[in-house]
Design a protein around this motif. Structure first.
Motif, PDB file in Angstrom:
ATOM      1  N   HIS A 181       0.830  -1.206   0.000  1.00  0.00           N
ATOM      2  CA  HIS A 181       0.000   0.000   0.000  1.00  0.00           C
ATOM      3  C   HIS A 181       0.868   1.261   0.000  1.00  0.00           C
ATOM      4  CE1 HIS A 181      -2.532  -3.160   1.793  1.00  0.00           C
ATOM      5  NE2 HIS A 181      -3.553  -2.510   1.263  1.00  0.00           N
ATOM      6  N   ARG A 182       0.367   2.314  -0.629  1.00  0.00           N
ATOM      7  CA  ARG A 182       1.041   3.602  -0.635  1.00  0.00           C
ATOM      8  C   ARG A 182       0.782   4.339   0.679  1.00  0.00           C
ATOM      9  NH1 ARG A 182      -0.057   6.171  -6.663  1.00  0.00           N
ATOM     10  NH2 ARG A 182       0.841   4.450  -7.883  1.00  0.00           N
ATOM     11  N   ILE A 183       1.741   5.202   1.038  1.00  0.00           N
ATOM     12  CA  ILE A 183       1.555   5.971   2.266  1.00  0.00           C
ATOM     13  C   ILE A 183       0.506   7.063   2.084  1.00  0.00           C
ATOM     14  CG2 ILE A 183       3.884   5.520   3.108  1.00  0.00           C
ATOM     15  CD1 ILE A 183       4.628   8.382   2.228  1.00  0.00           C
ATOM     16  N   THR A 184       0.097   7.299   0.837  1.00  0.00           N
ATOM     17  CA  THR A 184      -0.921   8.319   0.597  1.00  0.00           C
ATOM     18  C   THR A 184      -2.268   7.942   1.206  1.00  0.00           C
ATOM     19  OG1 THR A 184      -1.224   7.310  -1.595  1.00  0.00           O
ATOM     20  CG2 THR A 184       0.096   9.309  -1.486  1.00  0.00           C
ATOM     21  N   VAL A 185      -2.472   6.682   1.573  1.00  0.00           N
ATOM     22  CA  VAL A 185      -3.742   6.310   2.197  1.00  0.00           C
ATOM     23  C   VAL A 185      -3.923   7.032   3.527  1.00  0.00           C
ATOM     24  CG1 VAL A 185      -3.765   4.047   1.095  1.00  0.00           C
ATOM     25  CG2 VAL A 185      -2.779   4.287   3.363  1.00  0.00           C
ATOM     26  N   PHE A 186      -2.817   7.467   4.127  1.00  0.00           N
ATOM     27  CA  PHE A 186      -2.906   8.169   5.405  1.00  0.00           C
ATOM     28  C   PHE A 186      -3.242   9.644   5.233  1.00  0.00           C
ATOM     29  CE2 PHE A 186      -0.009   4.595   6.212  1.00  0.00           C
ATOM     30  CZ  PHE A 186      -0.621   4.017   7.312  1.00  0.00           C
ATOM     31  N   ILE A 187      -3.149  10.151   4.012  1.00  0.00           N
ATOM     32  CA  ILE A 187      -3.382  11.574   3.782  1.00  0.00           C
ATOM     33  C   ILE A 187      -4.807  11.973   4.139  1.00  0.00           C
ATOM     34  CG2 ILE A 187      -3.633  13.316   1.964  1.00  0.00           C
ATOM     35  CD1 ILE A 187      -1.158  12.170   0.645  1.00  0.00           C
ATOM     36  N   TRP A 188      -5.756  11.135   3.771  1.00  0.00           N
ATOM     37  CA  TRP A 188      -7.164  11.472   4.024  1.00  0.00           C
ATOM     38  C   TRP A 188      -7.436  11.612   5.513  1.00  0.00           C
ATOM     39  CZ3 TRP A 188      -8.695  13.240  -0.268  1.00  0.00           C
ATOM     40  CH2 TRP A 188      -8.264  12.652  -1.459  1.00  0.00           C
ATOM     41  N   TYR A 189      -6.821  10.759   6.293  1.00  0.00           N
ATOM     42  CA  TYR A 189      -6.977  10.870   7.751  1.00  0.00           C
ATOM     43  C   TYR A 189      -6.350  12.166   8.251  1.00  0.00           C
ATOM     44  CZ  TYR A 189      -6.274  10.141  12.717  1.00  0.00           C
ATOM     45  OH  TYR A 189      -6.247  10.311  14.078  1.00  0.00           O
ATOM     46  N   ARG A 190      -5.138  12.494   7.758  1.00  0.00           N
ATOM     47  CA  ARG A 190      -4.452  13.713   8.182  1.00  0.00           C
ATOM     48  C   ARG A 190      -5.289  14.952   7.863  1.00  0.00           C
ATOM     49  NH1 ARG A 190       1.358  13.483   8.677  1.00  0.00           N
ATOM     50  NH2 ARG A 190       1.373  15.625   7.865  1.00  0.00           N
ATOM     51  N   ILE A 191      -5.853  14.995   6.666  1.00  0.00           N
ATOM     52  CA  ILE A 191      -6.664  16.145   6.265  1.00  0.00           C
ATOM     53  C   ILE A 191      -7.927  16.228   7.120  1.00  0.00           C
ATOM     54  CG2 ILE A 191      -7.994  17.188   4.402  1.00  0.00           C
ATOM     55  CD1 ILE A 191      -4.972  17.355   4.014  1.00  0.00           C
ATOM     56  N   ALA A 192      -8.570  15.075   7.338  1.00  0.00           N
ATOM     57  CA  ALA A 192      -9.788  15.063   8.158  1.00  0.00           C
ATOM     58  C   ALA A 192      -9.492  15.546   9.573  1.00  0.00           C
ATOM     59  CB  ALA A 192     -10.385  13.657   8.187  1.00  0.00           C
ATOM     60  N   LEU A 193      -8.364  15.118  10.124  1.00  0.00           N
ATOM     61  CA  LEU A 193      -7.983  15.548  11.465  1.00  0.00           C
ATOM     62  C   LEU A 193      -7.728  17.050  11.498  1.00  0.00           C
ATOM     63  CD1 LEU A 193      -7.283  14.733  14.378  1.00  0.00           C
ATOM     64  CD2 LEU A 193      -4.919  14.372  13.613  1.00  0.00           C
ATOM     65  N   ALA A 194      -7.059  17.566  10.470  1.00  0.00           N
ATOM     66  CA  ALA A 194      -6.792  19.002  10.402  1.00  0.00           C
ATOM     67  C   ALA A 194      -8.090  19.799  10.343  1.00  0.00           C
ATOM     68  CB  ALA A 194      -5.929  19.317   9.182  1.00  0.00           C
ATOM     69  N   VAL A 195      -9.048  19.324   9.558  1.00  0.00           N
ATOM     70  CA  VAL A 195     -10.346  20.000   9.450  1.00  0.00           C
ATOM     71  C   VAL A 195     -11.079  19.965  10.790  1.00  0.00           C
ATOM     72  CG1 VAL A 195     -12.643  19.887   8.386  1.00  0.00           C
ATOM     73  CG2 VAL A 195     -10.588  19.574   6.981  1.00  0.00           C
ATOM     74  N   LEU A 196     -11.055  18.806  11.453  1.00  0.00           N
ATOM     75  CA  LEU A 196     -11.727  18.670  12.746  1.00  0.00           C
ATOM     76  C   LEU A 196     -11.135  19.624  13.785  1.00  0.00           C
ATOM     77  CD1 LEU A 196     -13.635  17.265  14.739  1.00  0.00           C
ATOM     78  CD2 LEU A 196     -11.863  15.508  15.056  1.00  0.00           C
ATOM     79  N   VAL A 197      -9.812  19.632  13.883  1.00  0.00           N
ATOM     80  CA  VAL A 197      -9.159  20.492  14.878  1.00  0.00           C
ATOM     81  C   VAL A 197      -9.398  21.960  14.547  1.00  0.00           C
ATOM     82  CG1 VAL A 197      -6.949  21.159  15.895  1.00  0.00           C
ATOM     83  CG2 VAL A 197      -7.429  18.766  15.418  1.00  0.00           C
ATOM     84  N   SER A 198      -9.357  22.315  13.262  1.00  0.00           N
ATOM     85  CA  SER A 198      -9.636  23.698  12.851  1.00  0.00           C
ATOM     86  C   SER A 198     -11.039  24.110  13.284  1.00  0.00           C
ATOM     87  CB  SER A 198      -9.508  23.849  11.335  1.00  0.00           C
ATOM     88  OG  SER A 198      -8.196  23.596  10.909  1.00  0.00           O
ATOM     89  N   GLY A 199     -12.003  23.222  13.082  1.00  0.00           N
ATOM     90  CA  GLY A 199     -13.376  23.508  13.477  1.00  0.00           C
ATOM     91  C   GLY A 199     -13.508  23.729  14.979  1.00  0.00           C
ATOM     92  N   LEU A 200     -12.831  22.886  15.756  1.00  0.00           N
ATOM     93  CA  LEU A 200     -12.874  23.030  17.214  1.00  0.00           C
ATOM     94  C   LEU A 200     -12.230  24.334  17.660  1.00  0.00           C
ATOM     95  CD1 LEU A 200     -11.964  19.369  18.293  1.00  0.00           C
ATOM     96  CD2 LEU A 200     -14.213  20.461  18.370  1.00  0.00           C
TER      97      LEU A 200
END
Length: 277
Positions: free
Chosen positions: A249-268
């Motif tokens: 698997h490519r490490i890019t599969v983790f990108i979606w989680y990283r972006i989602a986490l960034a959006v969540l923390v930004s919202g909080l």
């Protein structure tokens, strides 16, 4: 710090230390959600010290490799004819560990101060996701561990310094650098593990030696010990899983989680639920 909080943070450290999603970023976020003062000296020291548990897991998991590399290094020093791929790899680990040691020491006040900010974590999560995506796009993956050279060690070691920014991810930085250099994904991941040993042992040891009073005053050595032990157990499982995962698997599969986490923390942060520091 409560025992419950120590258990949670130990699990977070063990799961995230070697995945390219930033353990320091996650610890900073979770510490804030638990109501801890993330720029407090004791909390900063706690974050560095419990990483030693994860590093012990690396040492145990790769014990045979480590012994082989150390033995090859000493043999190579004594006998030029014995200088094979293991001897070179041992030197690469040493060379690659120098930059983060120097930068980490010189910038220690910045790392434990201004960078302990959730907006820094958010930006780093997003920006380094783009780097990871690009690394996979341009990677040729034509060379394995035995074909590494000193240029690889220097570049990967320098890029590892970006991991001092919470949210970047040490494994995300080093694996990406390895891919940019043309290493295959397994080789890039294994050198990432080897480079983590001196870097995180030095960081944890330094904090334990210099911040004992801060730990005792704010966090407590009991919770710190519990979190360190938990991080060791969880990290060992995480290492075994990641090495199998990156083969296919490519490490890019983790990108979606990283972006989602960034959006969540930004919202909080924007909603005022949590503050940046």
């Amino acid at each position: 710090m409560s025992i419950w909080a120590a258990l949670v943070l130990g699990i977070v450290e063990g799961v995230t230390e070697f995945l390219p999603i930033s353990s320091t970023g996650h610890l900073t976020i979770v510490e804030k959600l638990l109501g801890l003062q993330i720029d407090d000296n004791g909390v900063t020291a706690f974050t560095a010290i419990i990483q030693v548990g994860a590093i012990v897991a690396v040492i145990v998991y790769f014990w045979r490799d480590i012994v082989r590399l150390i033995a090859a290094w000493f043999r190579g020093l004594a006998d030029r004819d014995a200088r094979g791929s293991d001897y070179r790899l041992a030197w690469f680990v040493i060379i690659g560990s120098v930059p983060i040691g120097l930068i980490g020491f010189l910038a220690r006040d910045v790392i434990s101060g201004p960078l302990r900010n959730l907006w820094v974590v958010v930006v780093a999560l997003v920006v380094w996701s783009a780097v990871m995506w690009l690394a996979e796009r341009v990677a040729t993956k034509q060379r394995d561990e035995k074909k590494m050279n000193i240029g690889d060690a220097v570049v990967i070691g320098l890029v590892q310094c970006f991991a001092l920014i919470p949210g970047v991810s040490r494994s995300g930085a080093t694996i990406s650098a390895g891919l940019f250099r043309g290493l295959d994904r397994l080789a890039a991941t294994r050198i990432s593990f080897f480079l983590s040993i001196p870097a995180l042992v030095a960081a944890g040891g330094y904090e334990a030696a210099t911040s004992a009073g801060d730990i005792g005053a704010s966090v407590g050595w009991g919770p710190t010990a519990i979190a360190t032990i938990v991080s060791f157990v969880v990290a060992y499982v995480s290492i075994a899983w990641l090495l199998r995962f990156v083969v296919h698997h490519r490490i890019t599969v983790f990108i979606w989680y990283r972006i989602a986490l960034a959006v969540l923390v930004s919202g909080l942060l924007l909603a005022g639920v949590i503050t940046a520091t």
